[in-house]
Design an enzyme around this catalytic site. Structure first.
Site, PDB file in Angstrom:
ATOM      1  N   HIS A  89      45.629  45.600  31.015  1.00 20.73           N
ATOM      2  CA  HIS A  89      44.162  45.603  30.955  1.00 20.73           C
ATOM      3  C   HIS A  89      43.660  47.006  30.619  1.00 20.73           C
ATOM      4  O   HIS A  89      43.236  47.753  31.473  1.00 20.73           O
ATOM      5  CB  HIS A  89      43.525  45.056  32.235  1.00 20.73           C
ATOM      6  N   GLU A 110      50.446  45.726  40.716  1.00 20.34           N
ATOM      7  CA  GLU A 110      49.590  46.777  40.141  1.00 20.34           C
ATOM      8  C   GLU A 110      49.763  48.077  40.916  1.00 20.34           C
ATOM      9  O   GLU A 110      49.054  48.355  41.858  1.00 20.34           O
ATOM     10  CB  GLU A 110      48.123  46.333  40.148  1.00 20.34           C
ATOM     11  N   HIS A 118      48.540  52.893  40.051  1.00 23.84           N
ATOM     12  CA  HIS A 118      47.159  52.425  40.033  1.00 23.84           C
ATOM     13  C   HIS A 118      46.299  53.671  39.827  1.00 23.84           C
ATOM     14  O   HIS A 118      46.582  54.483  38.951  1.00 23.84           O
ATOM     15  CB  HIS A 118      46.815  51.634  41.297  1.00 23.84           C
ATOM     16  N   HIS A 137      46.476  52.066  33.564  1.00 23.31           N
ATOM     17  CA  HIS A 137      46.231  52.969  34.697  1.00 23.31           C
ATOM     18  C   HIS A 137      47.014  54.264  34.652  1.00 23.31           C
ATOM     19  O   HIS A 137      46.695  55.188  35.404  1.00 23.31           O
ATOM     20  CB  HIS A 137      46.496  52.287  36.053  1.00 23.31           C
ATOM     21  N   HIS A 158      45.474  40.063  33.371  1.00 16.95           N
ATOM     22  CA  HIS A 158      45.148  40.664  34.672  1.00 16.95           C
ATOM     23  C   HIS A 158      43.924  40.015  35.294  1.00 16.95           C
ATOM     24  O   HIS A 158      42.821  40.105  34.763  1.00 16.95           O
ATOM     25  CB  HIS A 158      44.892  42.161  34.507  1.00 16.95           C
ATOM     26  N   ASP A 175      40.477  41.510  33.653  1.00 15.34           N
ATOM     27  CA  ASP A 175      40.257  42.176  34.948  1.00 15.34           C
ATOM     28  C   ASP A 175      39.182  41.477  35.776  1.00 15.34           C
ATOM     29  O   ASP A 175      38.474  42.106  36.556  1.00 15.34           O
ATOM     30  CB  ASP A 175      39.914  43.659  34.769  1.00 15.34           C
ATOM     31  N   ASP A 208      42.303  39.653  39.369  1.00  8.93           N
ATOM     32  CA  ASP A 208      42.470  40.120  40.751  1.00  8.93           C
ATOM     33  C   ASP A 208      42.024  39.102  41.800  1.00  8.93           C
ATOM     34  O   ASP A 208      41.695  39.486  42.923  1.00  8.93           O
ATOM     35  CB  ASP A 208      41.677  41.418  40.949  1.00  8.93           C
TER      36      ASP A 208
END
Length: 392
Positions: free
Chosen positions: A212, A123, A150, A191, A20, A320, A22
């Site tokens: 993650h 996500e 999420h 999540h 993961h 992350d 972003d």
């Protein structure tokens, strides 16, 4: 040979598959996808956790780029398509360094070529707008996992950080899992609420991942994985990819983060905002209230426990990066993975253990999802169920 040198040698053969990152969202937020303004072929350490040189320094061989969009956006589906387009543009701009990967075989081919396999993960189930046709569309565009939620619930699944509503997965939620299995899209349980984790493990016909997430027994945060769920990965075949986010790995950081988040909201900002304005407010808060600092050892503590509960065949890494305001000491950006591998060497992890952690487990789990999908596609047609027909 020092442990860091041993780590670099290992990563040259078995590079990191990170679950993961972003970067696409950071590029949207910072420069609205102006890839010249944030050219990752140049040093971006002033702006990002990620650029090509630091990926190389970190021994990254495959990256799941998150095509995350915020769950409160009114146009989540087109925004997700823009995120996918961003990843494809990055791959097209840097063909000597990046290779689009859709399969486990593609990942191995990229490793053989010395390129970084570039995969995509959506996500949050809000990205499909309660539509299995949209789910199939994302798969066709290259998305290979979807995180079921999420930070907010979706209509068919409970999030770890929202007020429970569905009690886990609804009937339509279970159908989403079934259709992901049929496609070969990994079910990502980061999540989601623990009830959703358990329901998804009950429903799935394929291995799952946590892209993650860390251990709830080591740090009691709802974003982490309870031991009973970690233990189920042995039978399921899935992989839990430890994250580096301090507020999920260091217990002392949990309370500090709650206060920092409230400070962001008091300034009229989203608590996950990492824009320059938001970071200025974060830093001012930190000056007044020094934050507890996670370290490489903090993350290694999670991996030691997760190995004990889930087994070495069920662990991976999902840092992350570019999705968190803070990072542990020694893991400040994507160049830091050798420090974690060195710490694990020092703790007695074997070379074969670490090869599984960095590369082999993540490749295996995608290949296993492909095998399940091949059988399911021979047995059943695409589902056209609707949330109205299943959930009323």
């Amino acid at each position: 040979m020092s442990s860091v040198e041993a780590a670099r040698e290992l990563l040259a053969e078995f590079p990191v598959v990170d679950g993961h990152n972003d970067l696409p969202w950071a590029l949207r937020e910072q420069v609205r996808y102006d890839l010249d303004a944030r050219d990752i072929a140049a040093d971006q350490s002033a702006h990002l956790h990620t650029d090509l040189a630091r990926l190389r320094a970190g021994g990254v061989g495959a990256q799941y780029w998150s095509v995350y969009v915020r769950s409160d956006l009114p146009d989540a589906v087109p925004a997700t398509l823009e995120q996918i387009d961003c990843v494809r543009q990055l791959v097209d701009r840097h063909p000597a360094e990046l290779r689009l990967a859709l399969t486990a075989a593609d990942m191995e081919a990229a490793r053989g070529e010395g390129r970084i396999a570039s995969l995509m993960g959506a996500e949050g189930g809000h990205s499909i707008a309660n539509s299995l046709g949209t789910l199939r569309g994302l798969y066709a565009l290259g998305v290979r996992y979807m995180t079921l939620t999420h930070n907010d619930n979706v209509d068919w699944a409970d999030s770890a950080t929202d007020v429970p509503k569905a009690g886990g997965l609804t009937a339509f939620g279970r159908e989403v899992v079934r259709e992901m299995n049929r496609l070969g899209m990994l079910v990502d349980l980061s999540h989601v609420a623990a009830t959703t984790m358990r329901d998804a493990l009950d429903a799935t016909e394929a291995p799952v991942i946590f892209s993650h997430s860390s251990s709830r027994a080591v740090c009691d945060h709802p974003r982490n994985i309870p031991d009973d769920v970690l233990g189920r990965l042995r039978a399921n075949g899935g992989v839990a990819m430890v994250t580096f986010v301090p507020k999920f790995v260091l217990q002392a950081a949990v309370d500090w983060t709650a206060a920092a988040d409230e400070n962001m909201r008091a300034h009229g900002l989203h608590h996950l905002d990492t824009s320059p304005e938001a970071m200025k407010i974060h830093r001012a808060f930190e000056e007044r209230h020094p934050r507890p600092v996670a370290t490489v050892a903090t993350v290694a503590d999670h991996l030691d426990h997760m190995r004990e509960v889930a087994g070495i065949d069920h662990l991976g890494i999902g840092g992350d990066y570019d999705g968190t305001a803070f990072t542990p000491d020694g893991l400040g950006d994507v160049s830091g993975y050798p420090n974690l591998i060195a710490e694990l060497f020092d703790r007695g992890w074997s070379r074969s253990d670490l090869a599984k952690l960095t590369w082999q487990n993540a490749v295996r789990v995608l290949g296993a999802a492909e095998d399940v999908a091949r059988d399911l596609q021979a047995a059943r047609a695409p589902s056209n169920a609707t949330i109205e027909s299943l959930d009323g």
